[in-house]
Write an enzyme that holds these catalytic residues in place. Sequence first.
Site, PDB file in Angstrom:
ATOM      1  N   GLY A   1       0.808  -1.216   0.000  1.00 41.29           N
ATOM      2  CA  GLY A   1       0.000   0.000   0.000  1.00 41.29           C
ATOM      3  C   GLY A   1       0.839   1.262   0.000  1.00 41.29           C
ATOM      4  O   GLY A   1       0.538   2.225  -0.723  1.00 41.29           O
TER       5      GLY A   1
ATOM      6  N   SER B   1      -2.753   8.460   6.179  1.00 45.08           N
ATOM      7  CA  SER B   1      -1.615   9.383   6.216  1.00 45.08           C
ATOM      8  C   SER B   1      -0.666   9.146   5.053  1.00 45.08           C
ATOM      9  O   SER B   1       0.144  10.016   4.715  1.00 45.08           O
ATOM     10  CB  SER B   1      -0.858   9.228   7.542  1.00 45.08           C
ATOM     11  OG  SER B   1      -0.294   7.933   7.654  1.00 45.08           O
ATOM     12  N   GLN B   2      -0.749   7.965   4.414  1.00 43.56           N
ATOM     13  CA  GLN B   2       0.113   7.689   3.260  1.00 43.56           C
ATOM     14  C   GLN B   2      -0.207   8.618   2.092  1.00 43.56           C
ATOM     15  O   GLN B   2       0.685   8.969   1.321  1.00 43.56           O
ATOM     16  CB  GLN B   2      -0.015   6.228   2.843  1.00 43.56           C
ATOM     17  CG  GLN B   2       0.553   5.257   3.860  1.00 43.56           C
ATOM     18  CD  GLN B   2       0.327   3.808   3.463  1.00 43.56           C
ATOM     19  OE1 GLN B   2      -0.181   3.515   2.386  1.00 43.56           O
ATOM     20  NE2 GLN B   2       0.701   2.897   4.347  1.00 43.56           N
TER      21      GLN B   2
ATOM     22  N   SER C   1      -3.243   9.584  12.453  1.00 42.40           N
ATOM     23  CA  SER C   1      -1.897   9.051  12.147  1.00 42.40           C
ATOM     24  C   SER C   1      -0.869  10.171  12.020  1.00 42.40           C
ATOM     25  O   SER C   1       0.048  10.109  11.200  1.00 42.40           O
ATOM     26  CB  SER C   1      -1.930   8.214  10.864  1.00 42.40           C
ATOM     27  OG  SER C   1      -2.824   7.140  10.977  1.00 42.40           O
TER      28      SER C   1
ATOM     29  N   ASP D   1      -1.255   0.484  13.140  1.00 37.90           N
ATOM     30  CA  ASP D   1      -0.638  -0.783  12.768  1.00 37.90           C
ATOM     31  C   ASP D   1      -0.345  -1.685  13.964  1.00 37.90           C
ATOM     32  O   ASP D   1      -0.010  -2.859  13.790  1.00 37.90           O
ATOM     33  CB  ASP D   1       0.663  -0.538  11.998  1.00 37.90           C
ATOM     34  CG  ASP D   1       0.413  -0.107  10.558  1.00 37.90           C
ATOM     35  OD1 ASP D   1      -0.719  -0.286  10.071  1.00 37.90           O
ATOM     36  OD2 ASP D   1       1.342   0.424   9.925  1.00 37.90           O
TER      37      ASP D   1
ATOM     38  N   LYS E   1      -6.931  -1.519   5.161  1.00 40.41           N
ATOM     39  CA  LYS E   1      -5.561  -2.033   5.137  1.00 40.41           C
ATOM     40  C   LYS E   1      -5.486  -3.240   4.198  1.00 40.41           C
ATOM     41  O   LYS E   1      -6.323  -3.413   3.316  1.00 40.41           O
ATOM     42  CB  LYS E   1      -5.124  -2.399   6.560  1.00 40.41           C
ATOM     43  CG  LYS E   1      -5.049  -1.220   7.520  1.00 40.41           C
ATOM     44  CD  LYS E   1      -3.874  -0.316   7.220  1.00 40.41           C
ATOM     45  CE  LYS E   1      -3.705   0.758   8.293  1.00 40.41           C
ATOM     46  NZ  LYS E   1      -2.498   1.583   8.054  1.00 40.41           N
TER      47      LYS E   1
ATOM     48  N   ARG F   1       0.396  -8.684   9.215  1.00 44.71           N
ATOM     49  CA  ARG F   1       0.253  -8.421  10.652  1.00 44.71           C
ATOM     50  C   ARG F   1      -0.696  -9.413  11.334  1.00 44.71           C
ATOM     51  O   ARG F   1      -0.651  -9.566  12.547  1.00 44.71           O
ATOM     52  CB  ARG F   1      -0.179  -6.975  10.882  1.00 44.71           C
ATOM     53  CG  ARG F   1       0.849  -5.983  10.348  1.00 44.71           C
ATOM     54  CD  ARG F   1       0.772  -4.619  10.986  1.00 44.71           C
ATOM     55  NE  ARG F   1       1.649  -3.680  10.289  1.00 44.71           N
ATOM     56  CZ  ARG F   1       2.959  -3.577  10.458  1.00 44.71           C
ATOM     57  NH1 ARG F   1       3.566  -4.377  11.326  1.00 44.71           N
ATOM     58  NH2 ARG F   1       3.671  -2.698   9.777  1.00 44.71           N
TER      59      ARG F   1
END
Length: 422
Positions: A70, A146-147, A173, A298, A325, A377
């Site tokens: 991502g 936030s990416q 974030s 995360d 996610k 994760r």
Amino acid sequence: MTTYTITGAKQLRADIKLPASKSISNRALIIYALSGGNILPDNLSDCDDTEVIIRALEQMPEVINIKAAGTAMRFMTAYLSATNSGNHVLTGTERMKHRPIKVLVDALRHLGADICYEGDTGFPPLRINGQNLEGGELEIAGNVSSQYISALLLIGPVLRKGLTLRLTGDIISRPYIDLTLWTMREFGADAEWTSVDTITVEPKPYVSRNYYIENDWSAASYWYEMVALSDDPEAEIRLEGLMDGSKQGDSGLRYLFSLLGVKTTFASKKPGKPTLVTLRKSNNIVSHLEYDFTNMPDLAQTFVCTCCAMGVPFHFSGLQTLKIKETDRIVALKAELAKLGYMLEDRNNSELSWDEKKSQTSNLQPPTSIDTYEDHRMALAFAPMALKMPISINNPQVVTKSYPRFWEDLEKAGFAIEGKSE
């Protein structure tokens, strides 16, 4: 399908070299490319997410497949849009083709980018015709990934007018945004918060330099989980290459784990210098844990699994980004923990809670196979629960997305893993 069946270590002792931070690696690689690519950063992450960026920047094929990464999708979308890199199609896995990117595409188009959708509107794959962009002023919602924000900030110094980015509404974030700004400044950028909701990036080129990347605090979280869950009163894990005062947002996990019986000791507290971190057990364990994960999303899976296995009731909020996610992590956590007898409740697509009274573990027949949903994760957070019960992990290879040596490190720490190829 590959499945690992894991048995926990009776004595937990190990020296672990963590993978390098993929968050910093991915940011540094984009900056490296934008600065002219003279000096490659040292100690780059060897995870899948970083490898796809390295491969893309080195080869620049017409079709760039970033697989399930991502961060790479968001960062490469901005990079390709703002440089004279030619015409490219940016694509990924089937799951990636269902992860939204419209907010970022709209923002880049506002800055003059030439981007079109090759499939469904609002989702990858994207066709991008690279060009130098003017830049200027831009508004974007602060409660999106936030990416998106980091992707825009990273290209700010190469925009002719720089970038003034105003974030509207709640800002989530934030530590990841701050990490981006910090990394940019490490390479000479003039980028800072100029008000509570506005970031200004001047049109000042990056400077290529030698740069060492800290190891990954997110990866450290699974070792904290193991110390918390271990029945060994003398459990001790030593982790290399972390910093006191780290700019990684997930470094805040050490404070939260102190409430779950894990003590952190730094060999050196010299700012900006990687050092040895030792984890040991303490007797300080709360009876109930409430926390807002807005700034550390995360880590939600790690703490959900830890609290359930420890029998610590919890209420966690700020989980709104978990649904976009690698998988819908709220749905995945509820489904897989139910297999272990832990019945979670969710509210508002952003909260999870668990009460020990609703546990149904007495009716289970272990070992239970945990599905990973192509989400690294899920495997990483559930595996340490083998310290409390027999557990199996389906498709365990997903850990290569962020922690390729995880299963080897588990064996080094005394865990037994069946089904693993020699």
